[in-house]
Write a protein that holds these residues in place. Structure first.
Motif, PDB file in Angstrom:
ATOM      1  N   GLN A  16       0.834  -1.202   0.000  1.00 54.87           N
ATOM      2  CA  GLN A  16       0.000   0.000   0.000  1.00 54.87           C
ATOM      3  C   GLN A  16       0.872   1.256   0.000  1.00 54.87           C
ATOM      4  O   GLN A  16       0.617   2.195  -0.754  1.00 54.87           O
ATOM      5  CB  GLN A  16      -0.899   0.014   1.236  1.00 54.87           C
ATOM      6  N   VAL A 213      -2.978  13.446   6.045  1.00 53.59           N
ATOM      7  CA  VAL A 213      -3.904  12.432   6.514  1.00 53.59           C
ATOM      8  C   VAL A 213      -3.282  11.539   7.589  1.00 53.59           C
ATOM      9  O   VAL A 213      -3.828  10.498   7.924  1.00 53.59           O
ATOM     10  CB  VAL A 213      -4.469  11.565   5.363  1.00 53.59           C
ATOM     11  N   ALA A 215       0.173  10.361   7.951  1.00 51.61           N
ATOM     12  CA  ALA A 215       1.308   9.461   7.741  1.00 51.61           C
ATOM     13  C   ALA A 215       2.504   9.946   8.548  1.00 51.61           C
ATOM     14  O   ALA A 215       2.758  11.149   8.631  1.00 51.61           O
ATOM     15  CB  ALA A 215       1.672   9.394   6.264  1.00 51.61           C
ATOM     16  N   TYR A 219       7.032   6.235   7.668  1.00 51.78           N
ATOM     17  CA  TYR A 219       6.212   5.522   6.690  1.00 51.78           C
ATOM     18  C   TYR A 219       6.503   6.024   5.275  1.00 51.78           C
ATOM     19  O   TYR A 219       6.674   5.234   4.340  1.00 51.78           O
ATOM     20  CB  TYR A 219       4.742   5.731   7.038  1.00 51.78           C
TER      21      TYR A 219
ATOM     22  N   ARG B 116      -4.638  11.720  12.913  1.00 51.67           N
ATOM     23  CA  ARG B 116      -5.514  10.564  12.708  1.00 51.67           C
ATOM     24  C   ARG B 116      -6.800  10.718  13.514  1.00 51.67           C
ATOM     25  O   ARG B 116      -7.769  10.020  13.291  1.00 51.67           O
ATOM     26  CB  ARG B 116      -4.793   9.281  13.126  1.00 51.67           C
ATOM     27  N   GLU B 135      -9.134   4.417  -3.403  1.00 57.05           N
ATOM     28  CA  GLU B 135      -7.846   4.359  -2.700  1.00 57.05           C
ATOM     29  C   GLU B 135      -7.557   5.659  -1.954  1.00 57.05           C
ATOM     30  O   GLU B 135      -6.961   5.651  -0.874  1.00 57.05           O
ATOM     31  CB  GLU B 135      -6.720   4.055  -3.685  1.00 57.05           C
ATOM     32  N   LEU B 139      -6.940   6.291   2.102  1.00 57.45           N
ATOM     33  CA  LEU B 139      -5.548   6.688   2.400  1.00 57.45           C
ATOM     34  C   LEU B 139      -5.260   6.872   3.895  1.00 57.45           C
ATOM     35  O   LEU B 139      -4.228   6.413   4.389  1.00 57.45           O
ATOM     36  CB  LEU B 139      -5.187   7.942   1.609  1.00 57.45           C
ATOM     37  N   PRO B 140      -6.149   7.530   4.648  1.00 61.23           N
ATOM     38  CA  PRO B 140      -5.843   7.678   6.077  1.00 61.23           C
ATOM     39  C   PRO B 140      -5.695   6.327   6.781  1.00 61.23           C
ATOM     40  O   PRO B 140      -4.858   6.175   7.678  1.00 61.23           O
ATOM     41  CB  PRO B 140      -7.054   8.442   6.618  1.00 61.23           C
ATOM     42  N   THR B 142      -4.764   3.529   5.199  1.00 66.52           N
ATOM     43  CA  THR B 142      -3.544   2.943   4.661  1.00 66.52           C
ATOM     44  C   THR B 142      -2.309   3.455   5.396  1.00 66.52           C
ATOM     45  O   THR B 142      -1.480   2.673   5.837  1.00 66.52           O
ATOM     46  CB  THR B 142      -3.406   3.299   3.167  1.00 66.52           C
ATOM     47  N   VAL B 143      -2.218   4.773   5.526  1.00 65.12           N
ATOM     48  CA  VAL B 143      -0.982   5.316   6.109  1.00 65.12           C
ATOM     49  C   VAL B 143      -0.909   5.050   7.610  1.00 65.12           C
ATOM     50  O   VAL B 143       0.161   5.162   8.205  1.00 65.12           O
ATOM     51  CB  VAL B 143      -0.817   6.835   5.862  1.00 65.12           C
ATOM     52  N   ALA B 148      -5.270  -3.867   3.401  1.00 68.13           N
ATOM     53  CA  ALA B 148      -5.952  -3.454   2.171  1.00 68.13           C
ATOM     54  C   ALA B 148      -7.462  -3.433   2.404  1.00 68.13           C
ATOM     55  O   ALA B 148      -8.007  -4.275   3.112  1.00 68.13           O
ATOM     56  CB  ALA B 148      -5.608  -4.434   1.058  1.00 68.13           C
TER      57      ALA B 148
END
Ligand SMILES: Nc1ncnc2c1ncn2[C@@H]1O[C@H](COP(=O)(O)OP(=O)(O)OP(=O)(O)O)[C@@H](O)[C@H]1O
Ligand SMILES: [Mg+2]
Lengths: 300, 263
Positions: A16, A213, A215, A219, B116, B135, B139-140, B142-143, B148
């Motif tokens: 990802q 967002v 990260a 990462y 977050r 996607e 994203l929030p 994912t990171v 998935a």
């Protein structure tokens, strides 16, 4: 074990995260190519260093511990002077063993020049004494003084005069090889830093969104580090294989060829080639990490 | 009568909550345990860019469950104010505390963790153009290290809810302004944040859609989320005031003022 685990995790990566950073195109291809070229050069620098090292060791070892005393005297004094010289040598500190060469041995030494049919008995040849030093060695000047006092016809040749420059030349060559390897590693690091900076700059917007967002820096950096590290590893592996194949096609070491034909790798030294891609990967990892840290620090 | 939006919103929140990162969950619980305190607090804050000072002596506490509108002329500093609230800017003077931590004392990782828990709808939306809408919305997650999410029910529901299901595989540059804004709102909600900061969330959508988005935000507020919306749209504010106790703040004359009965 956990270190190995984290290396494996790093290599497998986070699909990802990998996807979140867009393909970095030409910078990546440049990295593969330069890593390959650099690895190819390192193979030769390594072979050069190792061969020069082998040479220096061999000349140092074989010659360092042997010397010759040559006695030129009228035939009737030869035996007495030889005896006297052997006496001096046997009481010299640092001499392990001294031995007068027999007439046959002397003939063998001269055979390359005069043929083996030479009637040595008819010639006023000097007598040779082979001296083997102990590991500590002897004091050449002191021995020369004593010999000149007791054996007027004796000349000491401890090979130093021609051996030292050869050994030091081989030593310099070895040093030059290692310096080349270090320079190539640094140049690789510089090149990957430039490529990584270009990739990071091209992706500033992407990085900013990822930060927004939530990260973490690690990462984001990971995605870049993984990409450049794997490309450097791949490129360097290809370059190393090509360099290794090229080395295989060099003529193998032989007595006649001397130094130039001894340039290949011997035995376990081939395994050192495995280190080249790993080293390249490590350099890429560090360079990208540094570049990513610097870029990320400037973003909110 | 069953309110369908309420049902969906509740489910969204429940599933999103279940997905959340452990640490974020712990943080949330501790925040809940300190009810009555503010989630975001500005204390005599001033901010200036190189161009000059935008505002000064601004103080505000966003209490859990509160609903604020932020209004003011274009260029008065609404976006800047929100950026201060989620740690994208550090104030020129004064103190900003996010979840009781002084922004100046927070490490970059602390800021990331705080984000977050704060869902932000950016005025310019900010998507990754090489990822599909789906996607981008994920994203929030994912990171922050979630697996998935292609088949995630929560994600699907959020998309139904902002009316973007049909556009799930579209790339952001292919979206209309309104679609982007709805997507930005969905992305802000995916982590089920404690605080939602929305910068002109209805700037590009029609009246009906803006009412739908507003209703969603009001529902989220009823479930305990803290909400702040920056907008020029006085109609939106008036519409909201019929359903929720909202405070309206206005940036005017470099101060933050409580807007009066004119709204
Ligand atoms: N990064 C920056 N550097 C310098 N000046 C900036 C920066 N960002 C914003 N400004 C200026 O600060 C002022 C306030 O900007 P801001 O975006 O906060 O206003 P706003 O109230 O959100 O306006 P709008 O309603 O048009 O969105 C504007 O004059 C803008 O030009
Ligand atoms: Mg704005």
């Amino acid at each position: 074990m956990s270190a190995l685990r984290s290396v494996i995790d790093f290599a497998i990566g986070d699909a990802q995260a990998e996807k979140a950073v867009p393909p970095t195109g030409f910078t990546v291809r440049l990295t593969v190519f330069s890593a390959a070229a650099m690895a190819f050069l390192v193979v030769f620098a390594l072979a050069l260093s190792l061969a020069a090292g082998r040479l220096a060791d061999r000349w140092g070892d074989e010659l360092a511990r042997s010397a010759t005393v040559r006695i030129s005297a009228p035939v009737e004094q030869m035996a007495a002077q030889t005896e006297a010289a052997l006496n001096v040598l046997s009481t010299t500190e640092g001499v392990e063993n001294a031995r007068a060469l027999s007439i046959d041995e002397q003939r063998d030494l001269l055979a390359p020049w005069f043929g083996s049919e030479l009637p040595l008995d008819a010639l006023p040849l000097p007598q040779m004494i082979e001296v083997i030093e102990t590991a500590q060695g002897f004091d050449g000047d002191g021995l020369r003084l004593r010999l000149s006092g007791e054996v007027p016809g004796a000349v000491l040749d401890n090979h130093a005069s021609w051996r030292v420059p050869l050994v030091s030349a081989a030593g310099s060559l070895r040093m030059l090889g290692w310096i080349s390897i270090i320079l190539i590693a640094l140049a690789t690091g510089a090149m990957i830093t430039l490529a990584a900076n270009a990739a990071l700059a091209a992706n500033a917007q992407v990085i900013a969104v990822m930060r927004l967002v939530g990260a973490r820096d690690s990462y984001i950096a990971q995605a870049f580090m993984r990409r450049f590290t794997l490309r450097a590893l791949t490129g360097a592996a290809v370059g190393t294989v090509l360099g290794g194949v090229a080395l295989l096609f060099l003529p193998s070491a032989s007595e006649e060829g001397g130094f130039l034909t001894g340039l290949g790798l011997q035995g376990g030294h081939w395994l050192l080639l495995l280190l080249i891609p790993i080293l390249a990967a490590a350099v890429a990892f560090l360079a990208t990490r540094l570049a990513a840290r610097n870029t990320l620090r400037s973003l909110t | 009568m069953v309110n369908p939006i309420r049902t969906i919103a509740r489910r969204v929140i429940e599933t999103a909550r279940a997905l959340r990162h452990n640490r974020a969950q712990v943080c949330r619980q501790t925040a809940a345990g300190r009810k009555g305190q503010s989630l975001i607090e500005l204390d005599t804050v001033a901010h200036s860019y190189s161009g000059g000072e935008l505002f000064n002596e601004v103080s505000l506490r966003l209490a859990p469950g509160s609903f604020h509108f932020l209004t003011g002329p274009s260029g008065s500093g609404k976006t800047t104010f929100l950026k201060l609230c989620y740690g994208a800017l550090v104030p020129t003077s004064g103190v900003v505390r996010i979840f009781d931590e002084d922004v100046r004392q927070m490490s970059r990782d602390d800021i990331a963790m705080a984000r977050r828990r704060v869902g932000v709808v950016h005025q310019d939306c900010q998507f990754l153009d090489h990822l599909s809408l789906r996607e981008n919305l994920a994203l929030p997650l994912t990171v922050s290290g979630h697996e998935a999410l292609d088949d995630d029910a929560n994600l699907r529901e959020l998309m139904v809810w902002v009316g973007l299901t049909a556009r799930a595989d579209a790339m952001p540059p292919e979206l209309s302004g309104g679609e982007r804004q709805r997507a930005a709102l969905a992305r802000a909600l995916i982590m089920s944040p404690d605080v939602i900061l929305a910068d002109e969330p209805t700037g590009n959508v029609d009246w009906e859609m803006s009412q739908r988005l507003l209703t969603l935000l009001i529902e989220l507020n009823r479930m305990g989320k803290t909400i702040m919306i920056a907008t020029h749209d006085l109609g939106l504010i008036r519409a909201a005031k019929n359903h929720v106790q909202a405070r309206v703040l206005r940036i005017s004359g470099r101060r933050l003022q409580l807007a009066g009965a004119d709204l």
